[in-house]
Design a protein around this motif. Sequence first.
Motif, PDB file in Angstrom:
ATOM      1  N   TYR A 200     -11.271   3.147   7.776  1.00  8.84           N
ATOM      2  CA  TYR A 200     -10.253   3.917   7.196  1.00  8.84           C
ATOM      3  C   TYR A 200      -9.147   3.113   6.658  1.00  8.84           C
ATOM      4  O   TYR A 200      -9.135   1.807   6.526  1.00  8.84           O
ATOM      5  CB  TYR A 200      -9.651   4.693   8.511  1.00  8.84           C
ATOM      6  N   ILE A 201      -8.164   3.852   5.874  1.00  3.91           N
ATOM      7  CA  ILE A 201      -6.977   3.278   5.328  1.00  3.91           C
ATOM      8  C   ILE A 201      -5.833   3.408   6.116  1.00  3.91           C
ATOM      9  O   ILE A 201      -5.490   4.720   6.174  1.00  3.91           O
ATOM     10  CB  ILE A 201      -6.981   3.538   3.764  1.00  3.91           C
ATOM     11  N   TRP A 202      -4.977   2.549   6.394  1.00  7.41           N
ATOM     12  CA  TRP A 202      -3.680   2.609   6.734  1.00  7.41           C
ATOM     13  C   TRP A 202      -2.454   2.024   5.857  1.00  7.41           C
ATOM     14  O   TRP A 202      -2.869   1.201   5.143  1.00  7.41           O
ATOM     15  CB  TRP A 202      -3.507   1.860   8.147  1.00  7.41           C
ATOM     16  N   ILE A 203      -1.397   2.469   5.869  1.00 10.72           N
ATOM     17  CA  ILE A 203      -0.143   1.928   5.015  1.00 10.72           C
ATOM     18  C   ILE A 203       1.014   1.603   5.957  1.00 10.72           C
ATOM     19  O   ILE A 203       1.165   2.106   7.039  1.00 10.72           O
ATOM     20  CB  ILE A 203       0.184   3.091   4.097  1.00 10.72           C
ATOM     21  N   VAL A 204       1.617   0.304   5.743  1.00  5.74           N
ATOM     22  CA  VAL A 204       2.539  -0.039   6.369  1.00  5.74           C
ATOM     23  C   VAL A 204       3.741  -0.130   5.568  1.00  5.74           C
ATOM     24  O   VAL A 204       3.719  -0.712   4.242  1.00  5.74           O
ATOM     25  CB  VAL A 204       2.526  -1.450   7.197  1.00  5.74           C
ATOM     26  N   ASN A 205       4.566   0.825   6.121  1.00  9.62           N
ATOM     27  CA  ASN A 205       6.006   0.730   5.191  1.00  9.62           C
ATOM     28  C   ASN A 205       6.799  -0.742   5.760  1.00  9.62           C
ATOM     29  O   ASN A 205       7.199  -0.733   6.668  1.00  9.62           O
ATOM     30  CB  ASN A 205       6.794   2.130   5.400  1.00  9.62           C
TER      31      ASN A 205
ATOM     32  N   ASP B 173       3.019  -0.607  -3.797  1.00 13.14           N
ATOM     33  CA  ASP B 173       4.323  -1.000  -4.713  1.00 13.14           C
ATOM     34  C   ASP B 173       5.105  -1.918  -3.826  1.00 13.14           C
ATOM     35  O   ASP B 173       4.731  -2.657  -2.914  1.00 13.14           O
ATOM     36  CB  ASP B 173       5.087   0.399  -4.869  1.00 13.14           C
ATOM     37  N   GLU B 174       6.354  -2.270  -4.169  1.00 18.17           N
ATOM     38  CA  GLU B 174       7.086  -3.328  -3.551  1.00 18.17           C
ATOM     39  C   GLU B 174       7.479  -2.660  -1.954  1.00 18.17           C
ATOM     40  O   GLU B 174       7.785  -3.758  -1.214  1.00 18.17           O
ATOM     41  CB  GLU B 174       8.504  -3.274  -4.104  1.00 18.17           C
ATOM     42  N   ASN B 175       7.353  -1.490  -1.551  1.00 17.85           N
ATOM     43  CA  ASN B 175       7.736  -1.325   0.009  1.00 17.85           C
ATOM     44  C   ASN B 175       6.456  -0.965   0.706  1.00 17.85           C
ATOM     45  O   ASN B 175       6.679  -0.507   2.003  1.00 17.85           O
ATOM     46  CB  ASN B 175       8.682  -0.012  -0.165  1.00 17.85           C
ATOM     47  N   ASN B 176       5.267  -0.787   0.162  1.00 18.14           N
ATOM     48  CA  ASN B 176       4.435   0.115   0.891  1.00 18.14           C
ATOM     49  C   ASN B 176       2.943  -1.141   0.557  1.00 18.14           C
ATOM     50  O   ASN B 176       2.434  -1.350  -0.341  1.00 18.14           O
ATOM     51  CB  ASN B 176       3.869   1.279   0.547  1.00 18.14           C
TER      52      ASN B 176
END
Length: 262
Positions: free
Chosen positions: A211-216, A192-195
């Motif tokens: 693996y999967i990572w998410i940056v905020n 989305d717009e933030n992640n």
Amino acid sequence: MGKPSIFSKDYEKKMKKRRIRIIGTFLAILFIVVGAWFYRRADIKNILSKNKINTEKNKEDNKKTLTTDNGDKNKENKESKEEIKKEEGYDFKLSDGENLKVIYEINDKDKKFKYIHPLDSKTIYDISPSAKLMTIYDPKVQRIYRMNIEGKVEDITNPRYTSTNGEFSITREEHLKANPDYIWCSSPKFIDENNIAYVSQLPWFNRSKQYIWIVNLQNNTHRYVQNVEGNDIKLDRLNEEGLGIIVDGEKATLKPSGELIK
């Protein structure tokens, strides 16, 4: 002309002259009538011809005027559209020296990212749902950049990994220098717009799994997505629920919270 007496000695001669005069008068009248008819016909034809020429000229003038008016209107509309909708770009240079142009569209003063030029560039990039943000991945140094619609660039790569218990910590530069084939980060995609999600071999250093990572983007924090592991992970397209992912051929959807929907 009187008719001569039948008893006249010149009766035949006079009758002959009389007939000649009658025929001559008739022919003269006929000649005048025919001449007048031909003259009138020619005059009418000339008038019709002039009318036809004038009509055709008027049509041609109207056509030229209409064409000119339409051309002017089309030109004005085209110029108006060009003024309202046009493309411009920001320069961006990768670590290997490749020069890129990040193209955005201006539509009635509203800017939106469109694509990266040159079109045959193999640069990995992604555009947010609002088209106001873009990620650009630099594979040589494994860095993820975020660019906003005003052209401001920020490096959002995770600079250091620290284990959950805090006993182990290593920087990206240190680990890639020792293990250049290691996947620190790759293939960033907007959820989305933030992640933004990306693929990595973190948090393990002695495994080949991905693996999967998410940056905020709001607080610039990186978090590991639990229960997602595979030999080949692809981040697909956005859907109504989140970001589509493919893990070893199996499809699922990743939500901004890190929740996985299968």
